[in-house]
Design a protein around this motif. Structure first.
Motif, PDB file in Angstrom:
ATOM      1  N   VAL A  39      -3.582   3.875  -4.174  1.00 30.59           N
ATOM      2  CA  VAL A  39      -3.725   2.878  -3.115  1.00 30.59           C
ATOM      3  C   VAL A  39      -5.211   2.558  -2.994  1.00 30.59           C
ATOM      4  CG1 VAL A  39      -3.314   2.281  -0.705  1.00 30.59           C
ATOM      5  CG2 VAL A  39      -1.730   3.820  -1.900  1.00 30.59           C
ATOM      6  N   ARG A  40      -5.539   1.288  -3.067  1.00 26.85           N
ATOM      7  CA  ARG A  40      -6.949   0.891  -2.997  1.00 26.85           C
ATOM      8  C   ARG A  40      -7.155  -0.023  -1.794  1.00 26.85           C
ATOM      9  NH1 ARG A  40      -7.214  -1.145  -7.642  1.00 26.85           N
ATOM     10  NH2 ARG A  40      -7.759   0.775  -8.724  1.00 26.85           N
ATOM     11  N   LEU A  41      -8.110   0.370  -0.949  1.00 29.09           N
ATOM     12  CA  LEU A  41      -8.464  -0.418   0.234  1.00 29.09           C
ATOM     13  C   LEU A  41      -9.727  -1.211  -0.071  1.00 29.09           C
ATOM     14  CD1 LEU A  41      -8.399  -1.210   3.255  1.00 29.09           C
ATOM     15  CD2 LEU A  41      -9.520   0.975   3.767  1.00 29.09           C
ATOM     16  N   GLY A  42      -9.666  -2.529   0.099  1.00 30.23           N
ATOM     17  CA  GLY A  42     -10.830  -3.391  -0.051  1.00 30.23           C
ATOM     18  C   GLY A  42     -11.266  -3.917   1.296  1.00 30.23           C
ATOM     19  N   ILE A  43     -12.542  -3.709   1.642  1.00 28.54           N
ATOM     20  CA  ILE A  43     -13.061  -4.130   2.945  1.00 28.54           C
ATOM     21  C   ILE A  43     -14.166  -5.157   2.736  1.00 28.54           C
ATOM     22  CG2 ILE A  43     -14.226  -3.408   5.060  1.00 28.54           C
ATOM     23  CD1 ILE A  43     -12.963  -0.683   4.762  1.00 28.54           C
TER      24      ILE A  43
END
Length: 547
Positions: free
Chosen positions: A130-134
Motif C-alpha cells: 500500500v503506497r500513500l502519496g501526499i
C-alpha cells in the motif's frame, strides 16, 4: 458560478485561439529567472538576450522566514471564524490559506484506527503493498492511496465540513496548538490555529528548529488517510485478509528538490510524521523527541520517497501512448504559488524508466490567493474569500461586490502581466541559455505544455499564458506556439476520483506510483552545456543526459 470543469474547458478553448490580450513589440523582455553562475557559459548569449543576472528568484516576492514562522492563524473565540488580514497590497502578506468562515477542522472519532498499520479486523494473509502519496501543498493538501490495483483518493469533508465537488478532496494547511503545547485538528481552550506550514521547510536553514506544527499536521494527515482507506466501502473490506506493507511518497517543489539538504529535510519530516501518526497524543515534548531521533522504527518498507511535484503530475503522461521525447513545459497554478518548469523527456533506451532532465524552474507567490488579495486590498474591500473554491471571474466579482468592471480589469491585467513575465522568464532562459535546450525542435514545431493546478481554470491565468505565448512567438519568429497536452486526470483504476476536482489531484495520484519507476531525474548541474557552433551536429542524448 461556473464549476471547475466548465471553467477549465473555457480557458483551454481560449488558449487555443490566436491573439494576445495586449499589443507587444517583438523585443525579448528582460527576464528575472537567473540560473546559478556555474550553469552559464559564453554560448548562452550568442543569440538573443539571455537571462539577466540579478538576484535568484527562489526568494523573490516572499516574506522573510522569521516573520513567516511566527505568524499563525489566531483563534478568535468564535467557532469556525478566521480573522482577516489587514495588510496592504503594497507589501506581500504572510501567506495563510483562507476557508469559509462557517468551516473549521475537526478529527472524527473513527480516525483513531489510522494509528495502526493494519486493518482493524486484520486476519493476516498474503502481503499487499500500500503506497500513500501526499501532495503537501502550500495552501491545501491532497492525498491518495494505491492498494494493489486499487486507487483511492482521500475525501476530507469529515474534517472540513466541505462536501462540495471541489472542496471535499482538499484539506487546508492548518493545525491548532493548545496553550499546553498540544497539537491537533480540534479547538483547544485558548488554542491558536497555525498555518503556513510548508514554506519554512523550503526556505529555513538546515539548522532550523523542529517544525512542530508541520509535523503535527502531517501526522494528522497520515492518520486520517490510513483510517479512510480502512473504511473505504469497496477497498477497505479487501484489506482484512492481507498483511499490509506500507510505502510513503511526499511531493517537493521543483527548485528546492535540487537541494539535497531540503530533500533530506522533507524525508525527515515524512519519516517523523509517519511515526507520530501512530501515537495517542501530539504534544511538543513527543514531537521534539521523535524529531531528534534517527532510529525510529516506522514500519515502512523503504525510506519515504521525495519526488518533484511536476514529475508526479506527469507520471500518467510518461506511461501513456501519447508521450513524446523532447522539450516540455509545465505551468502549475496553485492557491499560493505559481510553479513553472521546463524539462526534457528522454524515453528509455538503456534505462527502464524515462529520464527527465530539468532545465529551468521558478516558484513565485502568484497563486489564486494573491490574486484575490490584490483585488480585495486595492479596491478597499474586506479581505474575506474562500481559497477552497474556484476563483471568481471578473464579471462574477463585479456582481458580488458592486464595483466597476474597469477597476477589476486593470487589477487583473497587471496581475496577469506578472504571471506572464514569470512564465516567459523560464521559457526564454531555456531558449537562450546553454544549460537549457536552445536547439529543441519545439521552438519551431510548438512547445508541449501542461497547464494544471487548482487555479488553472481561472481566466486571469489563461490571459497570462496567452501573453507569454505571444512573447515566445516574437522571440523565435515562429507560427507555432504552445501545444497544450490533455492529461487523463481520472485514471480508470480509480474508484472515486471526481472529474470536477481531478485537476487538483494529479500530484497526489502520481505520488502513489513507485518513486523509482516514475522517472529518473537529471538535475541542472548534471546536464552538459549545449553550444551553438554553426553547422554542428546535435550531441547524442546520452551525452547530454548521462546514465
Amino acid at each position: 458560478m461556473n464549476g471547475w470543469k466548465d471553467q477549465l474547458r473555457n480557458v483551454k478553448r481560449a488558449l487555443r485561439q490566436a491573439g494576445p490580450f495586449e499589443k507587444h513589440d517583438d523585443k525579448p523582455a528582460s527576464v528575472d529567472f537567473v540560473p546559478p553562475k556555474s550553469w552559464v557559459d559564453s554560448a548562452s548569449t550568442e543569440r538573443g538576450s539571455g537571462p539577466k543576472r540579478t538576484a535568484s528568484p527562489t526568494h523573490a516576492n516572499r516574506p522573510s522566514s522569521g516573520n513567516r514562522t511566527a505568524s499563525g492563524l489566531q483563534a478568535t473565540g468564535k467557532p469556525g471564524s478566521w480573522p482577516s488580514d489587514a495588510r496592504s497590497a503594497a507589501s506581500l502578506p504572510v501567506f495563510q490559506p483562507r476557508i469559509d468562515g462557517s468551516q473549521f477542522l475537526t478529527i472524527p472519532d473513527w480516525a483513531g484506527v489510522g494509528k495502526a498499520l493494519q486493518h482493524p479486523e486484520s486476519r493476516g494473509g498474503a502481503p499487499l503493498l500500500v503506497r500513500l502519496g501526499i501532495d503537501f501543498g502550500t495552501a491545501f493538501t491532497k492525498a491518495a492511496l494505491r492498494a494493489g490495483p486499487d486507487l483511492v483518493t482521500v475525501d476530507w469533508s469529515t474534517v472540513t465540513g466541505d462536501d462540495s465537488p471541489a472542496g471535499r478532496w482538499i484539506v487546508p494547511g492548518f493545525v491548532c496548538r493548545g496553550s499546553g503545547g498540544e497539537f491537533g485538528w480540534r479547538r483547544f481552550e485558548g488554542g491558536e490555529w497555525q498555518g503556513n506550514l510548508k514554506l519554512p521547510l523550503v526556505e529555513s536553514p538546515p539548522s532550523a528548529s523542529c517544525p512542530y506544527s508541520a509535523l503535527a499536521y502531517m501526522a494528522e494527515v497520515i492518520r486520517y488517510s490510513r483510517a479512510f482507506l480502512y473504511r473505504h466501502p469497496e477497498v477497505g473490506r479487501k484489506l482484512a485478509n492481507r498483511s499490509l506493507r506500507w510505502e510513503l511518497n511526499l511531493g517537493c517543489p521543483t527548485e528546492p528538490h535540487e537541494n539535497s539538504e531540503i530533500v533530506e529535510r522533507f524525508r525527515h519530516v515524512a519519516r517523523t510524521a509517519w511515526w507520530l501518526a501512530g501515537r495517542d497524543d501530539l504534544d511538543e515534548a513527543a514531537i521534539r523527541a521523535a524529531w531528534d531521533r534517527r532510529d525510529l522504527d516506522t514500519g515502512l518498507e523503504t525510506q519515504p520517497g521525495v519526488v518533484p511535484e511536476f514529475v508526479a503530475q506527469i507520471a500518467g503522461y510518461l506511461k501513456s501512448p501519447q508521450v513524446t521525447e523532447g522539450l516540455h513545459a509545465l505551468i502549475d497554478v496553485g492557491a499560493a504559488t505559481l510553479d513553472v518548469a521546463t524539462f526534457n523527456v528522454v524515453l528509455p533506451k538503456q534505462d527502464t524508466v524515462p529520464r527527465v532532465p530539468i532545465f529551468f524552474s521558478a516558484v513565485k507567490q502568484l497563486g489564486t490567493h494573491f490574486l484575490s488579495h490584490e483585488r480585495h486590498a486595492r479596491l478597499g474591500l474586506e479581505l474575506v474569500w474562500n481559497d477552497a473554491t474556484p476563483i471568481e471571474t471578473a464579471a462574477e466579482f463585479v456582481r458580488r461586490h458592486g464595483r466597476d468592471v474597469t477597476e477589476v480589469d486593470v487589477i487583473d491585467v497587471e496581475f496577469a502581466n506578472r504571471v506572464a513575465s514569470c512564465i516567459a522568464s523560464v521559457m526564454n532562459g531555456t531558449r537562450t541559455n546553454a544549460r537549457g535546450d536552445p536547439r529543441s525542435a519545439a521552438w519551431r514545431e510548438g512547445l508541449p505544455v501542461f497547464v494544471t493546478g487548482g487555479g488553472s481554470a481561472c481566466e486571469v491565468y489563461g490571459r497570462a499564458i496567452r501573453e507569454s505565448e505571444t512573447k515566445l512567438k516574437g522571440w523565435i519568429c515562429s507560427k507555432e506556439r504552445f501545444r497544450f497536452i490533455e492529461m487523463d486526470l481520472a485514471p480508470a483504476t480509480s474508484t472515486d476520483v471526481d472529474p470536477a476536482a481531478a485537476v487538483r489531484l494529479t500530484v497526489a495520484i502520481g505520488l502513489t506510483e513507485d518513486a523509482e519507476d516514475i522517472a529518473r531525474i537529471v538535475p541542472h548541474f548534471d546536464i552538459e552545456p549545449i553550444t551553438r557552433t554553426a553547422n554542428a551536429l546535435r550531441p547524442d542524448r546520452d551525452e547530454l543526459y548521462p546514465q
